[in-house]
Design a protein around this motif. Structure first.
Motif, mmCIF file in Angstrom:
data_model
loop_
_atom_site.group_PDB
_atom_site.id
_atom_site.type_symbol
_atom_site.label_atom_id
_atom_site.label_comp_id
_atom_site.label_asym_id
_atom_site.label_seq_id
_atom_site.Cartn_x
_atom_site.Cartn_y
_atom_site.Cartn_z
ATOM 1 N N ILE A 177 0.821 -1.256 0.047
ATOM 2 C CA ILE A 177 0.016 -0.025 -0.093
ATOM 3 C C ILE A 177 0.836 1.152 -0.260
ATOM 4 O O ILE A 177 1.801 1.398 0.806
ATOM 5 N N THR A 178 0.707 2.113 -0.943
ATOM 6 C CA THR A 178 1.471 3.302 -1.038
ATOM 7 C C THR A 178 0.937 4.415 -0.364
ATOM 8 O O THR A 178 -0.396 4.716 -0.395
ATOM 9 N N PRO A 179 1.716 5.186 0.516
ATOM 10 C CA PRO A 179 0.993 6.478 1.104
ATOM 11 C C PRO A 179 0.431 7.268 0.173
ATOM 12 O O PRO A 179 0.937 7.476 -0.900
ATOM 13 N N ILE A 180 -0.400 8.262 0.698
ATOM 14 C CA ILE A 180 -1.029 9.377 -0.117
ATOM 15 C C ILE A 180 0.227 10.592 0.282
ATOM 16 O O ILE A 180 -0.078 10.932 1.416
ATOM 17 N N GLU A 181 0.979 10.721 -0.639
ATOM 18 C CA GLU A 181 1.917 11.648 -0.629
ATOM 19 C C GLU A 181 2.283 12.844 -1.439
ATOM 20 O O GLU A 181 3.085 13.598 -1.331
ATOM 21 N N SER A 182 1.270 13.037 -2.194
ATOM 22 C CA SER A 182 1.348 14.148 -3.280
ATOM 23 C C SER A 182 -0.059 14.737 -3.436
ATOM 24 O O SER A 182 -1.103 13.957 -2.969
ATOM 25 N N MET A 183 -0.066 15.875 -3.778
ATOM 26 C CA MET A 183 -1.281 16.554 -4.087
ATOM 27 C C MET A 183 -2.239 15.881 -5.244
ATOM 28 O O MET A 183 -3.473 15.697 -4.975
ATOM 29 N N GLU A 184 -1.704 15.070 -6.090
ATOM 30 C CA GLU A 184 -2.413 14.530 -7.030
ATOM 31 C C GLU A 184 -3.183 12.974 -6.297
ATOM 32 O O GLU A 184 -4.255 12.884 -6.720
ATOM 33 N N ASP A 185 -2.266 12.562 -5.615
ATOM 34 C CA ASP A 185 -2.790 11.456 -4.776
ATOM 35 C C ASP A 185 -4.065 11.784 -4.065
ATOM 36 O O ASP A 185 -5.012 11.299 -4.014
ATOM 37 N N LEU A 186 -3.831 12.922 -3.280
ATOM 38 C CA LEU A 186 -4.940 13.559 -2.463
ATOM 39 C C LEU A 186 -6.048 14.028 -3.289
ATOM 40 O O LEU A 186 -7.104 13.619 -2.754
ATOM 41 N N LYS A 187 -5.925 14.332 -4.406
ATOM 42 C CA LYS A 187 -7.085 14.759 -5.290
ATOM 43 C C LYS A 187 -7.826 13.402 -5.704
ATOM 44 O O LYS A 187 -9.121 13.604 -5.696
ATOM 45 N N GLU A 188 -7.154 12.451 -6.306
ATOM 46 C CA GLU A 188 -7.734 11.317 -6.612
ATOM 47 C C GLU A 188 -8.729 10.701 -5.407
ATOM 48 O O GLU A 188 -9.644 10.397 -5.431
ATOM 49 N N LYS A 189 -7.969 10.599 -4.224
ATOM 50 C CA LYS A 189 -8.798 10.068 -3.206
ATOM 51 C C LYS A 189 -10.054 10.791 -2.715
ATOM 52 O O LYS A 189 -10.817 10.373 -2.233
ATOM 53 N N SER A 190 -9.777 12.326 -2.683
ATOM 54 C CA SER A 190 -10.987 13.215 -2.392
ATOM 55 C C SER A 190 -11.912 13.245 -3.378
ATOM 56 O O SER A 190 -13.250 13.094 -2.935
ATOM 57 N N GLU A 191 -11.863 12.648 -4.625
ATOM 58 C CA GLU A 191 -12.590 12.873 -5.451
ATOM 59 C C GLU A 191 -13.513 11.356 -5.383
ATOM 60 O O GLU A 191 -14.523 11.292 -5.722
ATOM 61 N N MET A 192 -12.808 10.373 -4.958
ATOM 62 C CA MET A 192 -13.107 8.904 -4.896
ATOM 63 C C MET A 192 -14.356 8.902 -3.562
ATOM 64 O O MET A 192 -15.538 8.247 -3.809
ATOM 65 N N ILE A 193 -14.014 10.073 -2.651
ATOM 66 C CA ILE A 193 -15.164 10.010 -1.498
ATOM 67 C C ILE A 193 -16.117 10.981 -1.734
ATOM 68 O O ILE A 193 -16.907 11.042 -0.699
ATOM 69 N N ALA A 194 -16.061 12.102 -2.584
ATOM 70 C CA ALA A 194 -16.792 13.216 -2.577
ATOM 71 C C ALA A 194 -18.314 12.653 -2.924
ATOM 72 O O ALA A 194 -18.625 11.802 -3.590
#
Length: 194
Positions: A177-194
């Motif tokens: 499992i890779t950490p959420i460590e960039s703004m791109e990763d963060l945006k992807e996860k935010s959109e996933m649960i929006a």
């Protein structure tokens, strides 16, 4: 016991009597969680660093979305008076298989977290974790010394693990499992649960 999304491990050692089995269970429970086993009423479970956490599961069987939502074209109703484009849009947004595919495409493990199986509280907790992750990413970007960068990276890994415990993802049953460590990763996860 095991990672979220894994089938997990278990022990099937035969015991001579119930007391031996209980004693072994208590020993393993403590070694895996860092907690003494009691009922939740007596002593609340406390998450310990580098130990497994307790996952709350629904004990009541929920109805499958397929059992609740019936496709419009199978219902015996009057013909629609809506424009065909609107009728098609309504069919699409209420199609359980399309919604499940969209969740899978976003990386959500639908075997572990089916449609409608996440509580509002868990969703808010996941959103709060993403806010904390955003702050850590911003701190890491500003950090100039190695010690601060390393501490921030460790905190990002912990926060990411907590996020993945709430929102199980596909592709991590055997992969790291890779950490959420960039703004791109963060945006992807935010959109996933929006």
């Amino acid at each position: 016991w095991g990672r979220i999304g894994d089938d997990g491990q278990h022990q099937t050692t035969p015991f001579g009597d119930l007391d031996e089995a209980k004693k072994e269970f208590l020993k393993i429970y403590r070694s895996k969680t860092g907690n003494v086993f009691t009922t939740i009423v007596d002593t609340p479970f406390s998450k310990k660093p580098k130990k497994y956490k307790l996952i709350q599961r629904e004990t009541e069987k929920k109805e499958s979305p397929k059992d609740i939502i019936k496709p419009f074209y199978r219902l015996k109703t009057k013909p629609s008076v809506l424009p065909k484009s609107v009728e098609r849009a309504i069919k699409a947004i209420s199609d359980v298989s399309l919604l499940t595919k969209a969740m899978s495409k976003s990386g959500i493990d639908t075997d572990q977290l089916g449609l409608g199986n996440i509580s509002e509280e868990d969703l808010r907790h996941a959103q709060n974790l993403l806010r904390e992750i955003k702050e850590m990413i911003q701190q890491e970007d500003k950090a100039t010394d190695i010690a601060t960068k390393q501490a921030t990276a460790e905190k990002l890994a912990d926060l990411s693990n907590s996020f993945y415990e709430i929102i199980p993802h596909t592709g991590y049953r055997s992969d790291k499992i890779t950490p959420i460590e960039s703004m791109e990763d963060l945006k992807e996860k935010s959109e996933m649960i929006a």
